[in-house]
Design a protein around this motif. Sequence first.
Motif, PDB file in Angstrom:
ATOM      1  N   ILE A  78      14.138   1.935  -2.388  1.00  0.00           N
ATOM      2  CA  ILE A  78      13.987   2.918  -1.311  1.00  0.00           C
ATOM      3  C   ILE A  78      12.680   2.674  -0.558  1.00  0.00           C
ATOM      4  O   ILE A  78      12.649   2.682   0.680  1.00  0.00           O
ATOM      5  N   THR A  79      11.590   2.445  -1.312  1.00  0.00           N
ATOM      6  CA  THR A  79      10.296   2.163  -0.679  1.00  0.00           C
ATOM      7  C   THR A  79      10.373   0.909   0.181  1.00  0.00           C
ATOM      8  O   THR A  79       9.865   0.869   1.311  1.00  0.00           O
ATOM      9  N   PHE A  80      11.011  -0.128  -0.352  1.00  0.00           N
ATOM     10  CA  PHE A  80      11.129  -1.383   0.388  1.00  0.00           C
ATOM     11  C   PHE A  80      11.935  -1.181   1.665  1.00  0.00           C
ATOM     12  O   PHE A  80      11.576  -1.702   2.731  1.00  0.00           O
ATOM     13  N   ALA A  81      13.025  -0.425   1.586  1.00  0.00           N
ATOM     14  CA  ALA A  81      13.866  -0.183   2.766  1.00  0.00           C
ATOM     15  C   ALA A  81      13.076   0.556   3.841  1.00  0.00           C
ATOM     16  O   ALA A  81      13.183   0.251   5.031  1.00  0.00           O
ATOM     17  N   LEU A  82      12.266   1.530   3.422  1.00  0.00           N
ATOM     18  CA  LEU A  82      11.459   2.288   4.385  1.00  0.00           C
ATOM     19  C   LEU A  82      10.412   1.392   5.038  1.00  0.00           C
ATOM     20  O   LEU A  82      10.259   1.382   6.263  1.00  0.00           O
ATOM     21  N   ASN A  83       9.686   0.619   4.214  1.00  0.00           N
ATOM     22  CA  ASN A  83       8.631  -0.233   4.759  1.00  0.00           C
ATOM     23  C   ASN A  83       9.187  -1.352   5.631  1.00  0.00           C
ATOM     24  O   ASN A  83       8.593  -1.715   6.650  1.00  0.00           O
ATOM     25  N   GLY A 101       2.243  -2.195   6.947  1.00  0.00           N
ATOM     26  CA  GLY A 101       3.434  -2.291   6.112  1.00  0.00           C
ATOM     27  C   GLY A 101       3.274  -3.303   5.000  1.00  0.00           C
ATOM     28  O   GLY A 101       3.686  -3.075   3.859  1.00  0.00           O
ATOM     29  N   MET A 102       2.653  -4.447   5.312  1.00  0.00           N
ATOM     30  CA  MET A 102       2.425  -5.443   4.278  1.00  0.00           C
ATOM     31  C   MET A 102       1.456  -4.926   3.225  1.00  0.00           C
ATOM     32  O   MET A 102       1.545  -5.281   2.054  1.00  0.00           O
ATOM     33  N   GLY A 103       0.516  -4.061   3.633  1.00  0.00           N
ATOM     34  CA  GLY A 103      -0.359  -3.445   2.660  1.00  0.00           C
ATOM     35  C   GLY A 103       0.409  -2.555   1.701  1.00  0.00           C
ATOM     36  O   GLY A 103       0.150  -2.546   0.495  1.00  0.00           O
ATOM     37  N   ILE A 159      15.488   6.697   9.143  1.00  0.00           N
ATOM     38  CA  ILE A 159      14.139   7.218   9.359  1.00  0.00           C
ATOM     39  C   ILE A 159      13.199   6.082   9.738  1.00  0.00           C
ATOM     40  O   ILE A 159      12.358   6.215  10.641  1.00  0.00           O
ATOM     41  N   GLY A 160      13.340   4.943   9.067  1.00  0.00           N
ATOM     42  CA  GLY A 160      12.498   3.795   9.347  1.00  0.00           C
ATOM     43  C   GLY A 160      12.689   3.252  10.750  1.00  0.00           C
ATOM     44  O   GLY A 160      11.719   2.887  11.435  1.00  0.00           O
ATOM     45  N   ILE A 161      13.941   3.197  11.207  1.00  0.00           N
ATOM     46  CA  ILE A 161      14.210   2.713  12.572  1.00  0.00           C
ATOM     47  C   ILE A 161      13.558   3.630  13.601  1.00  0.00           C
ATOM     48  O   ILE A 161      12.954   3.176  14.578  1.00  0.00           O
ATOM     49  N   GLY A 162      13.673   4.925  13.386  1.00  0.00           N
ATOM     50  CA  GLY A 162      13.044   5.868  14.303  1.00  0.00           C
ATOM     51  C   GLY A 162      11.538   5.693  14.346  1.00  0.00           C
ATOM     52  O   GLY A 162      10.928   5.702  15.419  1.00  0.00           O
TER      53      GLY A 162
END
Length: 411
Positions: free
Chosen positions: A60-65, A359-361, A118-121
């Motif tokens: 989930i974290t990876f998908a968001l980032n 995001g990479m952080g 949410i990430g796309i937005g």
Amino acid sequence: MAIDTAAQKPATLPEPTMYRILVVIGFVHLLNDSIQAIVPAMFPILEASMGLTFTQLGVITFALNLTASLIQPIVGRYTDQRPSPYALPIGLCFTFFGVLGLALAPSFGFVVISVIFIGIGSATFHPEGSRVANMAAGGRRGLAQSIYQVGGNGGQALAPLITALVLVPLGQSGALWFTLVAAVAIGLLVYIARWYAHQEPVTAKRKQGQRQNKAPAAYKKLLLFSIVLLVFIVFARSWFQAGITSFYAFHLIENYGMTIQEAQIYLFVFLAAGAVGTFCGGPLADRFGKRNLIIMSFLGAAPLTMVLPHAPSFLLYPLLALIGFIIISSFAVTVVYAQDLFPGSIGMASGLIVGLAFGMGAVGSIGLGALIDWMGITYTMLFIGALPILGILTVFLPSDQRLNEIHGEEL
């Protein structure tokens, strides 16, 4: 040619700073990032209600980032070439449906899809929001970017309070309240989009970008080196911030005997002080120079961050407040500096700093987690505390005056 350029520059100085626009876009930034913050805040609730594993929470974290951060430069590059005012409210519509899905999600797969929305937005909002701040800045770009970015830092700082006051009492369905937050953000962004659509600087920035592409090869190499180095420096700051926000609570629990609730207050102090630092950093950079402020934010914080793992409990509040204020004071400034490197690519430059580097952080926090498994929390905190020393590399970036000379010669 350089004399002509200098003669033309004063004509741009009288442009007024549009504080009304800056306050609105900054407030929307707060709403957007508070919505994004509910995803990790809901992890304990999702783990309990769905029986999710830590691996699934990591997905989930990876998908968001991946969606919210890493694709921002792509979005920024596209909108640099094709300015899209109404991408702002359209992007937040994705966020609205993502929050709705997250509140009602019956399964892990549905949660991942909702988080991607949410990430796309968020990925759509950030580079265009930074462009709006740049357009509304007038002659005070550091202050303008600070007003915009402090909203985002404020939204992130709300995460511990959101967990305690909303999500814990109401559970997963408590996320429904954030559909109202998203709806307010959409309405405000329609107003911003109408203003944006009528601004002449959009065309001017595109022409400026075309001139920049004709710069001598020596300058292009210098600018490319500088943006890569800047991204690395911001990456180091993001690693430090991710280490504090993700793992410092475990250090407090293990070494100071604190409860989870007590540890959250310390994180709030760090993030809230960082929001204040973000607001102050822009005006200070306008006065003393952007590169100088970036150097001081890292090297000024480094002695404090290295002392933090050993500090007695009565010093933790002031130490965390000082560290948060100093090191995050360069957050908005690094965005403006990146825009100065490539003034014709405002969206891409903003996406690289706010999206890719940050995001990479966050993704790098996976490495910090592995380091904790290997070395333990105490030694890992010593490593995290040493990261700000990498800010010394800022001395290899061109000064503000040098950038003015380069872009002046290009024109």
